[in-house]
Write a protein that holds these residues in place. Structure first.
Motif, PDB file in Angstrom:
ATOM      1  N   VAL A  49      15.325   1.710   7.298  1.00 33.56           N
ATOM      2  CA  VAL A  49      14.999   3.128   7.436  1.00 33.56           C
ATOM      3  C   VAL A  49      14.549   3.751   6.119  1.00 33.56           C
ATOM      4  O   VAL A  49      14.334   4.965   6.046  1.00 33.56           O
ATOM      5  CB  VAL A  49      16.199   3.923   8.003  1.00 33.56           C
ATOM      6  CG1 VAL A  49      16.554   3.425   9.383  1.00 33.56           C
ATOM      7  CG2 VAL A  49      17.414   3.830   7.075  1.00 33.56           C
ATOM      8  N   TRP A  50      14.395   2.929   5.066  1.00 27.82           N
ATOM      9  CA  TRP A  50      13.827   3.454   3.830  1.00 27.82           C
ATOM     10  C   TRP A  50      12.531   2.735   3.525  1.00 27.82           C
ATOM     11  O   TRP A  50      12.095   1.865   4.269  1.00 27.82           O
ATOM     12  CB  TRP A  50      14.833   3.404   2.676  1.00 27.82           C
ATOM     13  CG  TRP A  50      15.286   2.019   2.234  1.00 27.82           C
ATOM     14  CD1 TRP A  50      15.074   0.828   2.842  1.00 27.82           C
ATOM     15  CD2 TRP A  50      16.054   1.741   1.059  1.00 27.82           C
ATOM     16  NE1 TRP A  50      15.656  -0.189   2.139  1.00 27.82           N
ATOM     17  CE2 TRP A  50      16.267   0.344   1.032  1.00 27.82           C
ATOM     18  CE3 TRP A  50      16.571   2.517   0.040  1.00 27.82           C
ATOM     19  CZ2 TRP A  50      16.981  -0.283   0.016  1.00 27.82           C
ATOM     20  CZ3 TRP A  50      17.285   1.889  -0.968  1.00 27.82           C
ATOM     21  CH2 TRP A  50      17.494   0.509  -0.983  1.00 27.82           C
ATOM     22  N   TYR A  51      11.884   3.093   2.395  1.00 30.53           N
ATOM     23  CA  TYR A  51      10.533   2.605   2.158  1.00 30.53           C
ATOM     24  C   TYR A  51      10.446   1.098   1.969  1.00 30.53           C
ATOM     25  O   TYR A  51       9.500   0.464   2.407  1.00 30.53           O
ATOM     26  CB  TYR A  51       9.940   3.288   0.917  1.00 30.53           C
ATOM     27  CG  TYR A  51       9.500   4.717   1.143  1.00 30.53           C
ATOM     28  CD1 TYR A  51       8.899   5.104   2.328  1.00 30.53           C
ATOM     29  CD2 TYR A  51       9.680   5.677   0.148  1.00 30.53           C
ATOM     30  CE1 TYR A  51       8.497   6.409   2.527  1.00 30.53           C
ATOM     31  CE2 TYR A  51       9.275   6.994   0.335  1.00 30.53           C
ATOM     32  CZ  TYR A  51       8.683   7.352   1.520  1.00 30.53           C
ATOM     33  OH  TYR A  51       8.282   8.638   1.715  1.00 30.53           O
TER      34      TYR A  51
ATOM     35  N   ASP B 136       0.826  -1.198   0.000  1.00 34.43           N
ATOM     36  CA  ASP B 136       0.000   0.000   0.000  1.00 34.43           C
ATOM     37  C   ASP B 136       0.865   1.255   0.000  1.00 34.43           C
ATOM     38  O   ASP B 136       0.527   2.264  -0.613  1.00 34.43           O
ATOM     39  CB  ASP B 136      -0.913   0.008   1.231  1.00 34.43           C
ATOM     40  CG  ASP B 136      -1.947  -1.105   1.195  1.00 34.43           C
ATOM     41  OD1 ASP B 136      -2.164  -1.673   0.110  1.00 34.43           O
ATOM     42  OD2 ASP B 136      -2.541  -1.404   2.249  1.00 34.43           O
ATOM     43  N   LEU B 137       1.986   1.203   0.732  1.00 35.47           N
ATOM     44  CA  LEU B 137       2.877   2.353   0.802  1.00 35.47           C
ATOM     45  C   LEU B 137       3.347   2.766  -0.587  1.00 35.47           C
ATOM     46  O   LEU B 137       3.388   3.953  -0.912  1.00 35.47           O
ATOM     47  CB  LEU B 137       4.066   2.022   1.701  1.00 35.47           C
ATOM     48  CG  LEU B 137       5.108   3.122   1.923  1.00 35.47           C
ATOM     49  CD1 LEU B 137       5.712   2.995   3.305  1.00 35.47           C
ATOM     50  CD2 LEU B 137       6.207   3.079   0.872  1.00 35.47           C
TER      51      LEU B 137
ATOM     52  N   CYS C  57       8.941   1.631   6.780  1.00 39.75           N
ATOM     53  CA  CYS C  57       8.990   0.764   5.605  1.00 39.75           C
ATOM     54  C   CYS C  57       7.687  -0.006   5.423  1.00 39.75           C
ATOM     55  O   CYS C  57       6.851  -0.098   6.322  1.00 39.75           O
ATOM     56  CB  CYS C  57      10.164  -0.201   5.703  1.00 39.75           C
ATOM     57  SG  CYS C  57       9.933  -1.545   6.884  1.00 39.75           S
ATOM     58  N   ALA C  58       7.534  -0.604   4.231  1.00 41.27           N
ATOM     59  CA  ALA C  58       6.305  -1.322   3.908  1.00 41.27           C
ATOM     60  C   ALA C  58       6.122  -2.582   4.750  1.00 41.27           C
ATOM     61  O   ALA C  58       5.017  -3.117   4.821  1.00 41.27           O
ATOM     62  CB  ALA C  58       6.291  -1.688   2.428  1.00 41.27           C
ATOM     63  N   GLY C  59       7.184  -3.047   5.401  1.00 36.24           N
ATOM     64  CA  GLY C  59       7.043  -4.215   6.262  1.00 36.24           C
ATOM     65  C   GLY C  59       6.057  -4.014   7.389  1.00 36.24           C
ATOM     66  O   GLY C  59       5.499  -4.972   7.923  1.00 36.24           O
TER      67      GLY C  59
END
Length: 434
Positions: free
Chosen positions: A307-309, A198-199, A332-334
């Motif tokens: 620390v990134w998407y 979704d991110l 992040c998307a996790g």
């Protein structure tokens, strides 16, 4: 149906290529005619054995080239790839062919856009990363070790040294991006875009043309179902590239503050530095898939401090499938896979104290075991299997063919079902510039 998969590599060299090849093999097993077009070989022998037509240019990528200048030209505009892809697509019937692009930035280059546009075929693109909208592909400023919130190709973007190697390489990527948008026009020819989180959609939707149709297709996870462990939980585990953007230093420092041992599985540019600074940490190096999953099943928790998407971090889902709770950064998307306080914890990105607090909580054996059971149950209620992935892809391909190459708006395929992202939604607002 004929599906032409386009990727940089005809062999598995990472998650992106693995998804492309797994889907190729799965589609072929279902009786779909499949062609794989790739720049770099050698081709995985499973492809030919499955009856898949492979067109491999046997070119270099950045990790194999011996001529950096020649590869720079190839990366900006790969003329051979454009010509060979055009010839291949000319053989396809537009009534039943879907061209699905998985990757172009590591070897094929944006030049493929010319062949794709002229083919008149139905097209779809999977957003494994962000090269379609961001020059460095990650919305990440490497020297500052921070997510980049600048508008791509704006003055602020162009004057920022965000590349992992050097500013001259950033400028080369800017040149490539200009070719991608002005000549190849890749962002405009893909009216159908597959996202894996979704991110991703929230980040790229404002940057792609109005009318782009987004389809959510989760990546397949290769984990065999097994009962949850009964023995006491073991170590806190990190799996992946040992680097700043993956949050490896944050985990090492948080573990020290929490008084627990950090175990790293993987390698990367910061391994030696972290091993020297944190001698109490265990550095196990790379393990094969079976070895990683065995460690996950024994672990107290997987720590994913990126620390990134990211896109859709597979190790997070693998850990949940193994019955291991996950402590994940909220950047992040996790985070979409984890239900905070039930199947793991979310922590403020880049904050070792916030992470350490959760690590201390999970030293409670009963809590770690309870979360592990919840993680296992929720994952296996709707597993991200290859069959589920292929079912979803089939729906996307049908929708794309119905819309036709003219780009008529297509109805979104039926909902993806009760995936982990739906059951464990975490509300998060991206910056207004996104």
């Amino acid at each position: 149906m004929h599906v032409v998969l386009v990727a940089d590599h005809a062999y598995v060299n990472g998650g992106q290529a693995k998804v492309a090849l797994d889907s190729a093999l799965g589609l072929a097993a279902r009786g779909v005619r499949v062609t794989l077009f790739a720049a770099c070989g050698p081709a995985d022998p499973r492809l030919a054995a499955a009856g898949i037509r492979v067109v491999c240019l046997n070119q270099d990528d950045v990790s194999t080239t011996r001529n950096k200048l020649a590869f720079l030209v190839q990366a900006i505009w790969n003329g051979e790839a454009a010509r060979r892809l055009a010839a291949e697509l000319a053989l396809c019937d537009p009534r039943d062919t879907v061209v699905h692009v998985h990757a172009f930035a590591k070897a094929l280059s944006p030049s493929i856009g010319v062949a794709l546009r002229r083919s008149g075929l139905a097209l779809v693109y999977t957003l494994h990363e962000f090269f379609l909208v961001c020059p460095n592909g990650g919305f990440y400023e490497y020297p500052a070790a921070a997510i980049c919130r600048r508008t791509p190709m704006s003055r602020a973007c162009l004057t920022t040294d965000c590349d992992a190697k050097s500013y001259p390489r950033k400028l080369a990527r800017v040149v490539r991006h200009v070719g991608m948008t002005r000549i190849a026009r890749l962002p405009t020819i893909f009216r159908h875009v597959v996202t894996i989180s979704d991110l991703q959609e929230r980040v790229v939707a404002p940057l792609l043309p109005r009318g782009t149709t987004f389809h959510r297709v989760d990546n397949p996870i290769s984990v065999a179902r097994a009962p949850v462990r009964e023995e006491a939980p073991g170590d806190f585990l990190f799996v992946g590239r040992i680097s700043t953007e993956k949050g490896a230093p944050v985990f090492a420092e948080a573990a020290r503050r929490a008084g627990i041992r950090a175990v790293f599985v993987g390698d990367g540019e910061q391994r030696a530095e972290l091993a020297a600074r944190y001698p109490e940490a265990a550095m196990l190096g790379w393990r094969d898939a079976a070895g990683v999953q065995a460690l996950m099943r024994q672990a107290r928790a997987l720590v994913f401090p990126s620390v990134w998407y990211e896109g859709q971090p597979l190790t997070v889902y693998e850990a949940l499938a193994c019955g291991t709770p996950v402590v994940v950064s909220d950047a992040c998307a996790g985070r979409e896979a984890v239900i905070d306080g039930e199947t793991g914890f979310l922590f403020r990105s880049g904050d070792p104290d916030a992470l350490a607090a959760h690590l201390r909580r999970l030293t409670d054996d009963a809590l770690a075991a309870r979360m592990g059971r919840a993680a296992h149950a929720r994952y296996w209620a709707a597993p991200l299997s290859l069959d589920a992935h292929l079912d979803r892809l089939g729906g996307v391909y049908a929708a794309v063919l119905r819309a036709g190459a003219s780009g008529r708006p297509a109805a979104r395929p039926a909902g993806r079902g009760p995936s982990l992202a739906d059951r464990g939604r975490v509300k998060h607002s991206e910056p207004a510039s996104r």
